[in-house]
Design a protein around this motif. Structure first.
Motif, PDB file in Angstrom:
ATOM      1  N   LEU A   1       0.826  -1.207   0.000  1.00 53.58           N
ATOM      2  CA  LEU A   1       0.000   0.000   0.000  1.00 53.58           C
ATOM      3  C   LEU A   1       0.860   1.257   0.000  1.00 53.58           C
ATOM      4  CD1 LEU A   1      -2.899   1.117   0.196  1.00 53.58           C
ATOM      5  CD2 LEU A   1      -2.670   1.036   2.685  1.00 53.58           C
TER       6      LEU A   1
ATOM      7  N   ASN B   1       0.838   4.724  -2.673  1.00 54.03           N
ATOM      8  CA  ASN B   1       0.026   5.662  -1.904  1.00 54.03           C
ATOM      9  C   ASN B   1      -0.306   6.951  -2.655  1.00 54.03           C
ATOM     10  OD1 ASN B   1       1.774   8.133  -0.792  1.00 54.03           O
ATOM     11  ND2 ASN B   1       3.099   6.330  -0.854  1.00 54.03           N
TER      12      ASN B   1
ATOM     13  N   TYR C   1      -4.363   2.475  -4.901  1.00 58.16           N
ATOM     14  CA  TYR C   1      -4.507   2.164  -3.474  1.00 58.16           C
ATOM     15  C   TYR C   1      -5.938   1.765  -3.120  1.00 58.16           C
ATOM     16  CZ  TYR C   1      -5.772   7.165  -2.366  1.00 58.16           C
ATOM     17  OH  TYR C   1      -6.346   8.419  -2.278  1.00 58.16           O
TER      18      TYR C   1
ATOM     19  N   THR D   1      -5.898  -1.892  -3.997  1.00 64.72           N
ATOM     20  CA  THR D   1      -5.100  -2.647  -3.024  1.00 64.72           C
ATOM     21  C   THR D   1      -5.857  -2.845  -1.717  1.00 64.72           C
ATOM     22  OG1 THR D   1      -3.063  -1.726  -3.978  1.00 64.72           O
ATOM     23  CG2 THR D   1      -2.911  -2.688  -1.781  1.00 64.72           C
TER      24      THR D   1
ATOM     25  N   LEU E   1      -4.376   3.333   5.504  1.00 62.92           N
ATOM     26  CA  LEU E   1      -4.255   4.405   4.510  1.00 62.92           C
ATOM     27  C   LEU E   1      -3.546   5.643   5.055  1.00 62.92           C
ATOM     28  CD1 LEU E   1      -7.464   4.521   2.256  1.00 62.92           C
ATOM     29  CD2 LEU E   1      -5.070   4.557   1.516  1.00 62.92           C
TER      30      LEU E   1
ATOM     31  N   ALA F   1       0.129   4.817   5.240  1.00 60.37           N
ATOM     32  CA  ALA F   1       0.761   4.741   3.914  1.00 60.37           C
ATOM     33  C   ALA F   1       0.901   6.119   3.279  1.00 60.37           C
ATOM     34  CB  ALA F   1      -0.064   3.827   3.001  1.00 60.37           C
ATOM     35  N   LYS F   2      -0.037   7.022   3.552  1.00 60.25           N
ATOM     36  CA  LYS F   2       0.020   8.379   3.012  1.00 60.25           C
ATOM     37  C   LYS F   2       0.950   9.285   3.810  1.00 60.25           C
ATOM     38  CE  LYS F   2      -2.647   9.801   0.257  1.00 60.25           C
ATOM     39  NZ  LYS F   2      -2.544   9.968  -1.215  1.00 60.25           N
TER      40      LYS F   2
ATOM     41  N   TYR G   1     -11.305   7.166  -0.774  1.00 58.95           N
ATOM     42  CA  TYR G   1     -11.437   5.709  -0.758  1.00 58.95           C
ATOM     43  C   TYR G   1     -12.865   5.323  -1.130  1.00 58.95           C
ATOM     44  CZ  TYR G   1     -12.231   1.058   1.161  1.00 58.95           C
ATOM     45  OH  TYR G   1     -12.603  -0.251   1.320  1.00 58.95           O
TER      46      TYR G   1
END
Length: 511
Positions: free
Chosen positions: A306, A310, A316, A319, A380, A383-384, A442
């Motif tokens: 991820l 990102n 993403y 994923t 998330l 990962a960001k 998302y």
């Protein structure tokens, strides 16, 4: 017409290629979720054997000493490591995904530089504060020297965390699994004989030696793939400030989680009894730890994948959704099995007295359905690199959990605590998904809702069976629920992966 037919063939070929890629993606997730779930299960089994042997050799006093020493070391380690073992994975994954070996090597050097710095600081801090740790943890004897001798453990743990980040970030998943198994086995082989021959005098040497073994086993794999560079400098440290910022948020989230658990256990002890704390702890472990066999792949495999994509919203989203689908389908049959077998498992793993926890665990397990949806999405912000969002989401959950457990226990004792764990999971799932929809764009797929509806319905029927039925009807309905849940998961996963074809191909070759 020829051109039209040609374009049509090309479109069909493209669709087939996409389908094959989808199957490969699902197969990868299923394969490594199963791999790390199996490794986690093996480690759990080895740990149970080790703990049993150590408990027999050292007795309750020795186990208490180990617990106090480990708690202190873990506190210092988590406070000074800056979360490098987790945040470093993101930086390494981004560099590795671009296929630039030189940039990857520089990023790895940066992570190692920070790991070395935190190892030195953590070791020195533990050594300096050793008299304080003695007065805080003990009211007898003088254990300052013990904490001083244990200070290298903090540094060894920090270095090991940095090397694990290297293996995770560069997707060396098989080696990670091997490292985990080797470490569990070697630690048992090293620690048990020391305790047998030296008793409680061997506790401090054993803890230091175990940390050393874990580091040596890890670097034996990571250094072979990515040899260390003797170039740690201010530039590397400056480049890692963003990583440290995310790591600090991760550390603070861990501290808040530990604080929430401490508040809950303190409240149970004051309003209930020490036995009630033990019952709650057993129920919490049964609910979270064993379901965690499936969740163990999230940090090891899913988080690096991820982190690498990102910056690509479509990638993403894909994923997260695929990981969510596989996680839900794998964990659902386990939840039905645990829920229906809990009256047998609790006395077997603990003792007959812990049957009191059965209702709490069975109710709390319903919340794991929702955690299987929220946990992949919750990665998330990590990962960001959105440290404040990650910290805020974790803080909301910790506060929510404390309030719900305290209210639930006050009115309905352990059953209320189980209800609180389930409700907290449902609420967390709602606000985490809604936040990531708003913040990061998302979009959960319709498949997730369909799979969740089907598996949750089976879970609710199983829950009704354990609450209302007895004897052979209980066994029959519980068994049918497990078979239905398993068939749903197998059918869907078979349609989405290549693993079934590979298994059948191997069987044909052998025959």
């Amino acid at each position: 017409m020829k051109n039209h037919a040609f374009l049509s063939n090309k479109t069909e070929e493209s669709a087939l290629d996409t389908l094959e890629m989808d199957k490969d993606s699902y197969s990868h997730i299923l394969k490594y979720t199963g791999l790390f779930g199996g490794v986690q299960g093996l480690n759990l089994l080895v740990g149970l054997v080790r703990n049993k042997l150590v408990a027999v050799i050292l007795g309750p006093d020795g186990m208490g000493l180990i617990s106090l020493f480990n708690s202190t070391i873990n506190l210092v380690s988590s406070s000074t490591s800056l979360g490098i073992a987790t945040s470093g994975v993101k930086n390494i994954s981004e560099a590795f995904e671009q296929g630039d070996r030189e940039r990857t090597a520089r990023t790895i050097s940066m992570v190692r530089s920070w790991a070395l710095l935190t190892a030195i600081v953590g070791t020195l801090l533990c050594a300096v504060l050793s008299p304080f740790f003695h007065h805080f943890s003990f009211n007898w004897g003088d254990h300052s020297l013990h904490f001083l001798l244990l200070s290298p453990v903090v540094g060894l743990v920090a270095l090991t965390g940095g090397e694990l980040a290297v293996l995770k970030g560069t997707r060396e998943l098989r080696r990670l699994a091997v490292v985990s198994v080797y470490t569990a086995v070697v630690v048992t082989l090293v620690s048990v004989p020391i305790y047998y021959f030296f008793g409680q005098r061997g506790i401090v040497p054993s803890l230091v030696l175990v940390a050393l073994v874990q580091m040596v086993v890890t670097i034996a794999f990571s250094w072979r793939l990515w040899p260390p560079r003797l170039s740690a400098n201010r530039r590397f440290l400056g480049e890692g400030l963003g990583m440290v910022k995310l790591g600090v948020a991760f550390v603070l989230a861990g501290v808040l989680g530990s604080l929430s658990e401490l508040v809950i256990r303190y409240y149970l002890n004051v309003t209930g009894s020490l036995d009630m704390v033990g019952f709650y702890n057993a129920g919490f472990v049964m609910t979270m730890t064993y379901a965690g066999l499936v969740f163990s792949a999230l940090e090891t495999d899913f988080y690096p994948r991820l982190s690498a994509v990102n910056n690509d919203r479509e990638a993403y989203n894909l994923t997260v959704n695929r990981q969510t689908e596989v996680t839900l389908l794998l964990v659902s049959p386990l939840l039905v099995a645990f829920m229906t077998a809990m009256p047998v498992l609790l006395p077997m793993l603990y003792s007959g007295r812990f049957v009191l926890v059965t209702d709490m665990v069975q109710i709390a397990l319903l919340g794991i359905y929702f955690r299987s949806l929220s946990m992949p999405v919750n990665y998330l912000p990590l990962a960001k690199g959105d440290s404040m969002a990650f910290l805020a989401l974790e803080a909301i959950y910790d506060a929510l959990l404390v309030v719900l457990v305290l209210v639930g226990f006050r009115h309905w004792q352990l059953v209320g605590a189980g209800m609180a764990l389930a409700v907290a999971a449902v609420v967390e799932c709602a606000y985490v998904v809604l936040f990531c929809v708003w913040k990061y764009g998302y979009r959960p797929t319709a498949s997730i809702y369909r799979y969740m509806g089907a598996q949750l319905a089976v879970g609710l029927v199983a829950f009704a069976a354990v609450r209302l039925l007895e004897g052979w009807t209980y066994c029959l309905v519980a068994g049918c629920c497990w078979v239905v849940s398993l068939c749903i998961s197998v059918y869907i996963l078979r349609s989405k992966t290549r693993l079934w074809e590979k298994m059948m191909g191997k069987l044909k070759v052998r025959s």
